[in-house]
Each structure stands twice: as C-alpha cells, then as structure tokens.
Scaffold this active site. Structure first.
Site, mmCIF file in Angstrom:
data_model
loop_
_atom_site.group_PDB
_atom_site.id
_atom_site.type_symbol
_atom_site.label_atom_id
_atom_site.label_comp_id
_atom_site.label_asym_id
_atom_site.label_seq_id
_atom_site.Cartn_x
_atom_site.Cartn_y
_atom_site.Cartn_z
ATOM 1 N N SER A 1 46.618 42.451 34.594
ATOM 2 C CA SER A 1 46.223 41.048 34.840
ATOM 3 C C SER A 1 46.580 40.583 36.238
ATOM 4 C CB SER A 1 46.873 40.148 33.793
ATOM 5 O OG SER A 1 46.574 40.624 32.511
ATOM 6 N N ARG B 1 52.812 45.084 26.687
ATOM 7 C CA ARG B 1 52.477 45.317 25.287
ATOM 8 C C ARG B 1 51.718 46.621 25.134
ATOM 9 N NH1 ARG B 1 49.635 41.395 21.139
ATOM 10 N NH2 ARG B 1 48.127 41.183 22.811
ATOM 11 N N ASP C 1 43.114 40.741 32.048
ATOM 12 C CA ASP C 1 43.384 40.070 30.764
ATOM 13 C C ASP C 1 42.318 39.038 30.427
ATOM 14 O OD1 ASP C 1 44.171 38.407 32.836
ATOM 15 O OD2 ASP C 1 45.928 37.624 31.799
#
Length: 934
Positions: free
Chosen positions: A601, A540, A655
């Site tokens: 992450s 993203r 994350d």
C-alpha cells in the site's frame, strides 16, 4: 371526654425528664436515617420529573435551567456593577475581578451600599419597585464617580423563582419571602429593570446576567474552589442548585456540557410527596402563610418559619399544661413573637438556657428550669429536623451528580450561604454529619460564602464574558477548517486537473499509477490463494479459498516494529519473509507453492501485474534502499535467502485496488476503491485509451488482452478495455495548489513529518495525521490561554501523542464528554467541562474537513467516469476500507453528503469492505491465474 383523659395523662408525666417529654411529644419530627433515605429518594424522583419535558407540568420541583454553563476557572477579570434584590434590603455593588494590581491574584474587590426597600413596595406595583431600584443604582454610580458616558456591565441577583430563556432573561414564576408585587409575575424582570433604567436616565448599563442567589453562591465559592458545583441557601428561604449534564435538561437544546439548574426545592412536597412527614404544626404554619399549599419544604426548613414552628409547639404544650403550669401569655399567642434568631440563641452551647429564659420572660412567661430545658429541646428538634431534611435533599443532588458521571465516589464542594447556616451554632455541624452519613462514599466539603450572592452574580457575568471571548477566539481558529461550497469546488476542480495530468505523463503530483488489473471478478474464481498485506504498522498473511461465489479466509497479523519500518530494506523484507514462513507453518502449507497476491500500500510504478517499483515511502516508513527498487523482487530475494518455502507471486496490488476487487466480488457495479484509514487513497476503472502514458512506455501491447494485430487491433483493444488506476491522490497539493486550504496547523504537521512537502492531501485527510493536527490546534489554543487554563503539559508538546483513534471516541454521541475527560486525563490534561467541549469541537472540525475533502475528490472521480462514458446519470458503487471510514461516528456520513452535493448527477453507493484488501489481492491473483490458464 377524650381531651380530659389526655390532659390527665400529660399531667402524670410532669415530673419526668423534660427532654424526654418533648421527644415523645415531637416524635414525628425526629427523623431516622431510613426516613431520610426515603425523603432523599423521593426528591431524586422529583428532580427527574422536573428535568423531563413530559412530566415537567406535573412536577412540584421545577428544576429551572439558568443558562449558567460554567463555574469560574480563575481567569475571569473585569469591573462590574451588581444589584442584589431578595429580601428586605437592596444592595448595589461595584465588583472588581482581578482588576487592580492591589488585588491579589484571583481576588475580588467589592464596594457596596445598602438601600432600604419601603414596606409598601413589597406589595406595591412592579413599576414602583424597579424605579426605586434604578434610582438607587444611579445614586451609587454617582457616589462612586462611575462615568455615565461609559457602558457598565451589570449582573442582577434576583432571589425569586424565575424561568430563564437565556442568561439575561428571567420570567418571574412566583413571589416568596413576603413579597407580593403586582404586575410582574410571568414577565421578564430584566426587561422591567431596563425600562426603569431608561426612565431614570443618565446611565449606560448593559445587563449581562440575572441569577438566583443560590446560583450566585455557587459561583462565589467556585471562584475560590473549582470543585464547587453545588450551591445551597439556608436562610430566610432555602434552595439548592447544581451543575447538571445538559443532555438531561429537556428544556434546553444541545446535549454537550453542563448547565446550572436551580432546583427551587422549596416547593418539594407541594404535590403531596411529603404528606406523611408533615405535622399538625406544619399545617398551621402553612395555613397562616401568604401562600397556603405552596413552598411546603421551605416551610419545614427555612429561617422564615423555624421560629414560628417553635412558637406553635410551645403554645400547644402550654395549652396542654405541659409547660409553664398551663399558663399562656398573649405574647405567646402572637404570630412571629419567636424568631429564628431566638431559636439560634436558645441552642447556644454555653448560654443557651440563659437565653431561653430571657426569651420566654420577654414573652411574659415565668418559666421554671425544666420549662427552659424543654423549650430548648423543642428548638433543637425543630432545627435538627430542618438540617436533616436539607441533608436528605442535598444527598439526592450529590447522588444524581455521581450517577450522571458514572462514578463510584465523588469529591465535591458545596457552596453555602444564608443566615440560618451562618448564625445557628449547631446547624452546620449537624448538616455536615448527616450528609456524610447518608453518603459515606462521597468526600463533601462545605464552603461558606463570605461575600454573599452579589459577588457571585458579578462572577456569572465575568464567566459569561470570558466564555463569549473564548468562544469567539476558538471559533476563529476552527473557522480555518471550514470548507464552503466554493472551497469544495476548488478541491474538486484541482483534483480533476491532477487526475487528467497524471494520466498523460509521469512526474505529476497525482501519480495515476496503472495497476494492470483489467477486470473485476466475475464469480467464477476457484482455488486457494495466499494474500500478503503490508500497508501500515501491521503485516497480514492470509489464505483465501474461493468456491461457488463464496470465500473463506484464514489470517494472522504481525506487528512491524518501528526500527524495522525505518531500518534497511533488507531487514524489512527479511522480516516479512519470516512472518510468511510462520503463517505457512501455522497453516501446514510450508511445502506447497501457492499463487500469491501481494498488497503493497505504497506508491509503485508498475510495468506489469507482478512488478512494481517503489516511488516513495508514506505512512511513516523510511526503510533504506527501497525507493526505485522492484518490491516484488525484494520479497522474492528475501524468500530465497530464507530458503524454507517458495511462493508464486503473480500480482502486486495496492490496498485500494484490493478493496475495490473485494467489494466487486459482492457487487459487479463496484468500479471504485477507496481507503480512508492510516492513509488516504482512491482507485477506479479508467478507460484504457485515456492512459496516455502507457503508450509512451509501450505498456499497452504487452497485455494478454490483445486479440488482434496491427494498428487496427490495437485501437480496438484500447477502445474496449479498462484498467484500474491507482490515483495516489495523497500527492495532490505537493505543487502548492492547496495553499488556500492548508492551515498553519497543517503546515506545522507537514514540517515535522518524515516527508516534508510531500503527500499534502493525505496529510489533510488520513488517520495518520488527523490526531496530530488536533494536537497542534490544542497546543495553540492552550498557549493562548483558551484551554486548560493556559497550562501546556509536556505530554501535549509530544508529537504523535494524540492518536487519531481518539477522534472517533471523542466524537461518539451521548457519552462523548465522559470519553473526552478520560482521554484528556490519560494525556495528563485535567480540563474542565468547557475544555472537553472545545476539544470535541476541534476534533469535529478536523475530521469533518477530512471527510469533505475526500468527498470532493471522490466527486471529481465519479464525474470524470460519467463524462468519459457520455452518461447523463451514473450509478456506481465504491468499495471502502479503513478505520477512519468504519470507526469514526460521522466521517462516512459527511463523505456521502459531500459526494451527493458535489456530484449531483451520480448515484454513488458505498460498500464497506468486510474482509479488507487482502481478499482483493487473492482475487486479483485468481483472476490473473485464470487468464494465464486460458
């Protein structure tokens, strides 16, 4: 005077076609399709009343739960004794279900003996009736050399209306079929049978089930055709049963699966619902019956009354001079002189008129040819009305099944038994035709029960035995996932030990990675920041604007193809740079050098806020030449290679840390972040003084938080500061400390993963693995014959096919079974309702354990924070993100409950992260930039 005119009118019609004469006389019995639809709708409404606890008391149709939860699946086996009591005779049978090699696969072998029931017992005392039954049973066991030393499972067909608190209990509601035995109504017929067996002695019998003959018929036919979910009796009495959704049966607890409901539809109309369809002849039959005002529908359609209806019509027409020149014999005036067998004989296709003449002659009448034609037409109209009304009731049942399952069409089999259906030459064809006309979108097969209700009762017992055994074995398998208080405490303790060890030194299973994030947001953050988020199969890119404690976010999602996830590191980061370039072009910011936070992450060892060395890949990533490298530098190099834009990457963020920061922007008490999604992880604000391994790497003196010099200043900084630590708790158990919790199914998942022996806690708790654990359990249960009839499909053998998202769908409430069936069909698994329930239970066991383990781990963290701060009670907020937490219907609640139990001195509030870790990365970039500017 009126009667004289009527007689004159009827005499004037004597010369007309005798069938038309009868048609006009019985016009009220000749029902049109519109009337049948009306009857069907009325019965549908009565069914709903009978199923509802609120309206049951006023319902004529009682809709009795039978506790029969499954039809046969063909795997039943065993030897049973069956008793069949429901008419003028009583049968005892030995039923072998796939017991001997001589029986074909799926076959049933029966030996039976019929015992008469003396007429005086029909209206005698209950004790006398059951003593007779028990003595007959003992005689049969002796005759068949069935050892009294061995316990014999017994199934009891009791063909009278009963309320069933359980499968082996039946409380008699009322007698019918000319039975009026005293002292049994309202009592348990199984208990009465057991007491009689005890009185007789020298028998060891275990009564497993008591069923109605209608239910037994459905089960008999269901053994041969597994589409059979409706049972129908049209004989001396009439009744129907069907498999109803359990969630609609108010009298039975639970809402998963189905249960056979005995409609007892013979009482339809007892409340006046059929008054406009009842004729004077019906009223006469009712008045002369043993139970006036009761069993209205049964008296219009069943074999006990059809012959009498015909007799009353013939008598009436004879009295009016429309038959036999007005002659009425004494025999014709006598109740019961025309039987239902006579009705069937009169309607035979070839010999019908001959039979009619013989029957009428036997009644001391001298019929003309026209009289014979007319009486035959009377029989036809009476029996046709019967088949029409039965068709209307059956149409209502099939419509309800179709509505329950939300189907446009329905393919189903109806098991049928009863003398009327079997012996009347025209009845079956008429019934089938009308049902198909009323329900053109349903494919209905009618299957005649060749073996009677006794076989069905034995099959009920066989199914009950199969389900009991199945439930026990499934329960044993799922018990491996049960975490009691002791095991949860073990998880909490080992998590705490792992946290402490990871703070002290490197190389521990729980990495406890410093994030170099010292502050949560304070609301003064301003400006535009880019956030990049790589944490799974999607990447993203986001632009976040902060202003006056508000934020606006713009984003675009890009897929990471599997070949990129498992290719080279250069290919992976070139792909990320291409996605960032596309997003900046989309936002019109390609020429602007923005500060950026990079959410990465995966476990990284950080020596500063903007650096991070990848420790190991997780979540299915295997890109080469990345582990041991600085991922920020790899992204910067990819951006330089592209040479189309530039970024100021000021922070590398996990994350989990990003989630905590995002939620802390809304609630300053948020000091813990948790991910429960594709992966599983947790971070929290740790006392800086406790992070001993930072001292070992001299990292503490490199921070811009240091405000004094020398040892005293360093100690002051350490005592006041906190730092967010990314626990990477997914590694708990890599040292085999969770072996007493890990199941063989977990071990199988681990062996076939991309990183065997690693991330053991994550493999028990994260969305990436839960679906695969479920698949392993389903595969094992199927191989053991406990699911899908033991048929292992290629799809079920395919790793990864059972996605974790299915757990959320399957465990959702109310529509769960529909979801299960749909999902299983997509996977090529065509299971029964029982299979669907087991699949749901497997999903529930796996997901509940995951939530409990996360809760125990969370309890270890919040208790550590409380103890480190010397508090008796801690109030703290946890920011949470991840599809498992947000989308699974029960995960979040089980997690909260577990934390409450395992950390009773902590008040923990959970804050779902609305905008994910991307916003958190932008916030960290904003916090870092603000500190740099100061």
């Amino acid at each position: 005077m009126l009667a004289v005119h009527l007689v004159s009118f009827f005499f004037s019609k004597l010369q007309e076609d005798p069938t038309k004469k009868v048609d006009r006389f019985l016009h009220a019995m000749r029902l049109q399709d519109e009337q049948l639809v009306d009857v069907s709708n009325r019965f549908l409404a009565e069914m709903k009343k009978g199923l509802s606890a609120e309206s049951l008391a006023a319902a004529a149709v009682k809709m009795l739960p039978t506790h029969v939860r499954s039809t046969p699946d063909g795997s039943e086996k065993g030897q049973f004794v069956a008793l069949d009591l429901g008419g003028s005779k009583f049968k005892v049978l030995r039923v072998k279900v796939r017991e001997d090699e001589g029986i074909k696969k799926g076959g049933v072998e029966m030996e039976e003996k019929t015992y008469p029931i003396p007429e005086e017992l029909h209206e005698g005392r209950a004790v006398e009736l059951f003593d007779h039954v028990s003595e007959s049973l003992k005689d049969f066991l002796h005759e068949k050399n069935m050892s009294p030393e061995k316990k014999h499972p017994l199934a009891f067909t009791f063909s009278f209306p009963c309320e069933h608190p359980s499968l082996d209990q039946g409380l008699l509601l009322s007698w019918c079929k000319n039975y009026k035995v005293r002292g049994l109504q309202g009592k348990d017929v199984v208990q009465s049978l057991r007491q009689a067996i005890d009185r007789t002695g020298d028998m060891d019998v275990d009564v497993l089930a008591v069923v109605n003959d209608t239910v037994a018929t459905m089960m008999t036919c269901g053994f041969d055709d597994q589409c059979c979910e409706v049972g129908l009796i049209i004989g001396t009495g009439t009744n129907a049963c069907y498999m109803e959704e359990l969630r609609h049966i108010d009298l039975v607890q639970g809402d998963e699966g189905r249960m056979c409901v005995n409609t007892e539809w013979g009482a339809f109309g007892d409340d006046g619902a059929l008054d406009d369809f009842i004729t004077d002849f019906d009223r006469d039959v009712d008045a002369a019956s043993l139970n006036p005002g009761k069993q209205t529908f049964e008296k219009m359609v069943s074999g006990m009354y059809l012959g009498e209806l015909v007799r009353l019509v013939v008598l009436k027409m004879a009295k009016l001079g429309l038959l036999f020149d007005g002659h009425v014999s004494d025999a014709l005036r006598t109740k019961g002189k025309i039987t239902t067998a006579d009705v069937a004989a009169m309607e035979e296709y070839i010999n019908g008129l001959i039979n009619t003449k013989e029957i009428l002659t036997h009644l001391q009448l001298t019929p003309s040819p026209d009289d014979c034609v007319a009486v035959q037409q009377i029989s036809t109209i009476v029996s046709f009305r019967s088949s029409n009304l039965v068709a209307a009731g059956l149409a209502a049942i099939l419509t309800r099944i179709k509505q329950n399952r939300n189907l446009r069409g329905l393919r189903i089999t109806v098991g049928v038994d009863g003398t009327v259906y079997k012996t009347h030459p025209q009845y079956p064809k008429r019934l089938h035709k009308v049902v198909r006309r009323l329900l053109p979108d349903c494919q209905v097969r009618f299957l005649l029960s060749e073996s009677g209700s006794s076989k069905g009762a034995a099959l009920v017992a066989a199914v009950a035995q199969r389900l009991t055994s199945q439930r026990r074995k499934v329960g044993e398998a799922l018990s491996l996932f049960t975490l009691n208080q002791e095991k949860l405490q073990l998880v909490k303790s080992r998590m705490r030990e792992g946290l402490e060890a990871g703070l002290k030194s490197k190389g521990c299973t729980i990495k406890m990675l410093p994030s170099f994030v010292y502050h949560t947001p304070n609301g003064t953050e301003r400006g535009k920041y880019l956030a990049l988020d790589l944490g799974g199969t999607n990447f993203r890119a986001m632009l976040v604007r902060f202003k006056r404690q508000k934020s606006r976010l713009y984003h675009k999602i890009y897929t990471i193809p599997l070949e990129i996830m498992q290719g080279t590191g250069e290919e992976l980061f070139d792909h990320l740079a291409q996605c960032v370039c596309d997003f900046l072009d989309y936002m019109g910011l390609k020429k602007v050098r923005l500060p950026a936070g990079f959410t990465f992450s995966f476990p990284c060892q950080q020596s500063g806020i903007d650096t991070g060395t990848l420790v190991s890949w997780t979540k299915g990533f295997k890109a080469t030449d990345c582990e041991g490298e600085d991922v920020v530098n790899m992204l910067r190099e990819a951006i330089r290679r592209r040479n189309e834009f530039d970024l100021d990457i000021v922070a590398l963020v996990n994350d989990t840390v990003g989630t905590m920061m995002s939620c802390a922007y809304e609630d300053p008490k948020c000091e813990v972040g948790m991910i429960a999604g594709t992966g599983s992880n947790l971070c929290y604000m740790e006392e800086l003084k406790n992070i001993e391994k930072l001292e070992q790497s001299n990292g503490i003196l490199k921070t811009n938080e240091q405000t004094s010099e020398g040892e005293e200043g360093e100690a002051a900084v350490k005592s006041d500061l906190k730092m967010c630590v990314n626990t990477e708790w997914g590694g708990l158990g890599d040292d085999r400390c969770l072996e007493d919790i890990i199941t063989p199914y977990d071990a199988e998942v681990d062996i076939h993963s991309v990183n065997p022996g690693k991330q053991r806690f994550e493999k028990l708790t994260s969305g990436m693995y839960l679906g695969e654990i479920v698949r392993q359990v389903l595969l094992d249960l199927t191989r053991r014959g406990l699911l899908f009839k033991g048929h292992v499909t290629e799809t079920l053998k395919t790793p990864g096919i059972f996605e974790t998202k299915y757990l959320s769908q399957i465990e959702s409430d109310r529509l769960a079974l529909l979801q299960v069936r749909s999902i299983l069909q997509q996977l090529g698994l065509h299971g029964t309702c029982d299979d669907s329930i087991i699949v749901k239970e497997v999903c529930g066991a796996v997901s509940r354990r995951a939530a409990q383990m996360c809760g125990a781990g969370m309890a270890a963290v919040v208790d550590k924070i409380r103890e480190d701060r010397g508090l008796e009670r801690l109030s703290i907020a946890v920011g949470v993100d991840g599809a498992l937490y947000k989308l699974h219907p029960h995960f979040s609640q089980v997690l909260k409950e577990t934390v409450g139990v395992m950390a009773p001195h902590c008040n923990v509030t959970f804050l779902p992260s609305e905008e994910g870790s991307g916003k958190g990365a932008a916030l960290i970039a904003a916090v870092v930039r603000q500190k740099q500017e100061k």
